[in-house]
Design an enzyme around this catalytic site. Sequence first.
Site, PDB file in Angstrom:
ATOM      1  N   LYS A  72       0.853  -1.199   0.000  1.00 12.44           N
ATOM      2  CA  LYS A  72       0.000   0.000   0.000  1.00 12.44           C
ATOM      3  C   LYS A  72       0.879   1.235   0.000  1.00 12.44           C
ATOM      4  O   LYS A  72       1.819   1.338   0.793  1.00 12.44           O
ATOM      5  CB  LYS A  72      -0.884  -0.018   1.258  1.00 12.44           C
ATOM      6  CG  LYS A  72      -2.171   0.752   1.118  1.00 12.44           C
ATOM      7  CD  LYS A  72      -3.113   0.128   0.109  1.00 12.44           C
ATOM      8  CE  LYS A  72      -4.567   0.270   0.519  1.00 12.44           C
ATOM      9  NZ  LYS A  72      -5.444  -0.484  -0.407  1.00 12.44           N
TER      10      LYS A  72
ATOM     11  N   THR B 192      -3.614  -5.587   0.413  1.00 14.93           N
ATOM     12  CA  THR B 192      -3.036  -4.255   0.658  1.00 14.93           C
ATOM     13  C   THR B 192      -3.889  -3.486   1.665  1.00 14.93           C
ATOM     14  O   THR B 192      -3.384  -2.641   2.395  1.00 14.93           O
ATOM     15  CB  THR B 192      -2.872  -3.454  -0.647  1.00 14.93           C
ATOM     16  OG1 THR B 192      -4.147  -3.124  -1.177  1.00 14.93           O
ATOM     17  CG2 THR B 192      -2.050  -4.214  -1.672  1.00 14.93           C
TER      18      THR B 192
ATOM     19  N   ARG C 177      28.135  35.243  -7.747  1.00 12.95           N
ATOM     20  CA  ARG C 177      26.861  34.861  -8.365  1.00 12.95           C
ATOM     21  C   ARG C 177      25.855  34.483  -7.293  1.00 12.95           C
ATOM     22  O   ARG C 177      26.203  34.307  -6.121  1.00 12.95           O
ATOM     23  CB  ARG C 177      27.050  33.691  -9.339  1.00 12.95           C
ATOM     24  CG  ARG C 177      27.422  32.397  -8.649  1.00 12.95           C
ATOM     25  CD  ARG C 177      27.451  31.201  -9.596  1.00 12.95           C
ATOM     26  NE  ARG C 177      27.828  29.983  -8.875  1.00 12.95           N
ATOM     27  CZ  ARG C 177      27.845  28.777  -9.411  1.00 12.95           C
ATOM     28  NH1 ARG C 177      27.538  28.588 -10.684  1.00 12.95           N
ATOM     29  NH2 ARG C 177      28.187  27.731  -8.683  1.00 12.95           N
TER      30      ARG C 177
ATOM     31  N   GLN D 132      29.744  21.505  -6.581  1.00 12.96           N
ATOM     32  CA  GLN D 132      30.464  20.264  -6.298  1.00 12.96           C
ATOM     33  C   GLN D 132      31.314  20.390  -5.023  1.00 12.96           C
ATOM     34  O   GLN D 132      31.279  19.516  -4.148  1.00 12.96           O
ATOM     35  CB  GLN D 132      31.387  19.907  -7.478  1.00 12.96           C
ATOM     36  CG  GLN D 132      30.710  19.383  -8.718  1.00 12.96           C
ATOM     37  CD  GLN D 132      30.291  20.448  -9.724  1.00 12.96           C
ATOM     38  OE1 GLN D 132      29.998  21.585  -9.354  1.00 12.96           O
ATOM     39  NE2 GLN D 132      30.211  20.083 -10.984  1.00 12.96           N
TER      40      GLN D 132
ATOM     41  N   HIS E 199      19.180  28.398 -11.517  1.00  7.56           N
ATOM     42  CA  HIS E 199      19.893  29.557 -12.074  1.00  7.56           C
ATOM     43  C   HIS E 199      19.072  30.846 -11.994  1.00  7.56           C
ATOM     44  O   HIS E 199      17.849  30.839 -12.183  1.00  7.56           O
ATOM     45  CB  HIS E 199      20.252  29.298 -13.539  1.00  7.56           C
ATOM     46  CG  HIS E 199      21.021  28.030 -13.761  1.00  7.56           C
ATOM     47  ND1 HIS E 199      22.269  27.813 -13.236  1.00  7.56           N
ATOM     48  CD2 HIS E 199      20.698  26.887 -14.444  1.00  7.56           C
ATOM     49  CE1 HIS E 199      22.702  26.610 -13.601  1.00  7.56           C
ATOM     50  NE2 HIS E 199      21.755  26.028 -14.330  1.00  7.56           N
TER      51      HIS E 199
HETATM   52  N1  AZA Z   1      28.939  23.572 -11.092  1.00  8.98           N
HETATM   53  C1  AZA Z   1      28.553  24.785 -10.632  1.00  8.98           C
HETATM   54  O1  AZA Z   1      28.647  25.044  -9.423  1.00  8.98           O
HETATM   55  N2  AZA Z   1      28.070  25.719 -11.490  1.00  8.98           N
HETATM   56  C2  AZA Z   1      27.985  25.440 -12.806  1.00  8.98           C
HETATM   57  C3  AZA Z   1      28.385  24.206 -13.307  1.00  8.98           C
HETATM   58  C4  AZA Z   1      28.881  23.231 -12.411  1.00  8.98           C
HETATM   59  O2  AZA Z   1      29.244  22.088 -12.784  1.00  8.98           O
HETATM   60  N3  AZA Z   1      28.189  24.215 -14.660  1.00  8.98           N
HETATM   61  N4  AZA Z   1      27.693  25.413 -14.957  1.00  8.98           N
HETATM   62  N5  AZA Z   1      27.562  26.162 -13.857  1.00  8.98           N
END
Ligand code: AZA
Length: 302
Positions: free
Chosen positions: A11, A58, A177, A229, A257
């Site tokens: 379920k 269920t 940014r 990353q 973005h």
């Molecule tokens: N990682 C980011 O932080 N900004 C980005 C990436 C990316 O891999 N690619 N474009 N902008």
Amino acid sequence: MSTLAAARYGKDNVRVYKVHRDEKAGTQTVVEMTVCVLLEGDIQTSYTRADNSVVVATDSIKNTIYITAKQQSVTTPEVFGSILGTHFVEKYSHIHAAHVNIITHRWVRMNINGKPHPHSFIKDSPETRNVQVDVVEGKGIDINSSINGLTVLKSTGSQFHGFLRDEFTTLKETWDRILSTDVTANWQWRRFNSVAEVKSHTAKFDAAWEAARNITLKTFAEDNSASVQATMYKMGELILDAAPLVETVEYALPNNHYFEIDLSWHKGTKNTGKDAEVYAPQSNPNGLIKCTVGRAAQKAKL
Ligand code: AZA
């Protein structure tokens, strides 16, 4: 000729609300969950020979979720999921695995006139705390805990430069940014042998969730981010330090973005670079950055 390669059933979307009334303190606490239970076992004949004798309906699974919620604490979800999943494996000799997913919705106590209100709550965000509990007979209990839908934004303190440039590259480098994402973070606990063992670690589940949430927010805010990353990896490392029973931490972060808008067409209005104030939030496409951080000698799975 065909064969049943895999099967599970149960379920889904069982909505459960539970109130705890603390008569002494005069306060109430609420939990709202959406639960899914899927069973596996010797159920092949229900698919291949229309043999319903092996089917725990269920509807009965749904009833069991309600009864277990009445009889047991639903906090933490990790312990509740382990009790619920183990019930099916122990009660029915032909059921060999139970997969329990619990989404806990966010009800935060209201502050009224500067004081926590005894019985009123606000859903301040779509964020949820989720657990996936897999109880497998003869193997143990695997628990994955997660934060979902935690949306954050910082208006500066994020950069992205030095990335590979070739004939496909149009993106400009930036030293300042906007960074925004919807956090999905999950952490995999080492395998537990029994419900009793899970219960013996009860306090660690709330502590890990709180640590993961705080680390995510603090690192997001304070890191002068070189990239999504690099920032998410720091988060994962810190969570592993904070929760010794956690084996891996996984993040999935969309890059939401916000594009600068060139407004120079209107009387030479300056709105780019250091003059940028009005931006266009983008829905798609978006970057999507994932990673799994493990302890040394563990391989990443993506
Ligand atoms: N990682 C980011 O932080 N900004 C980005 C990436 C990316 O891999 N690619 N474009 N902008």
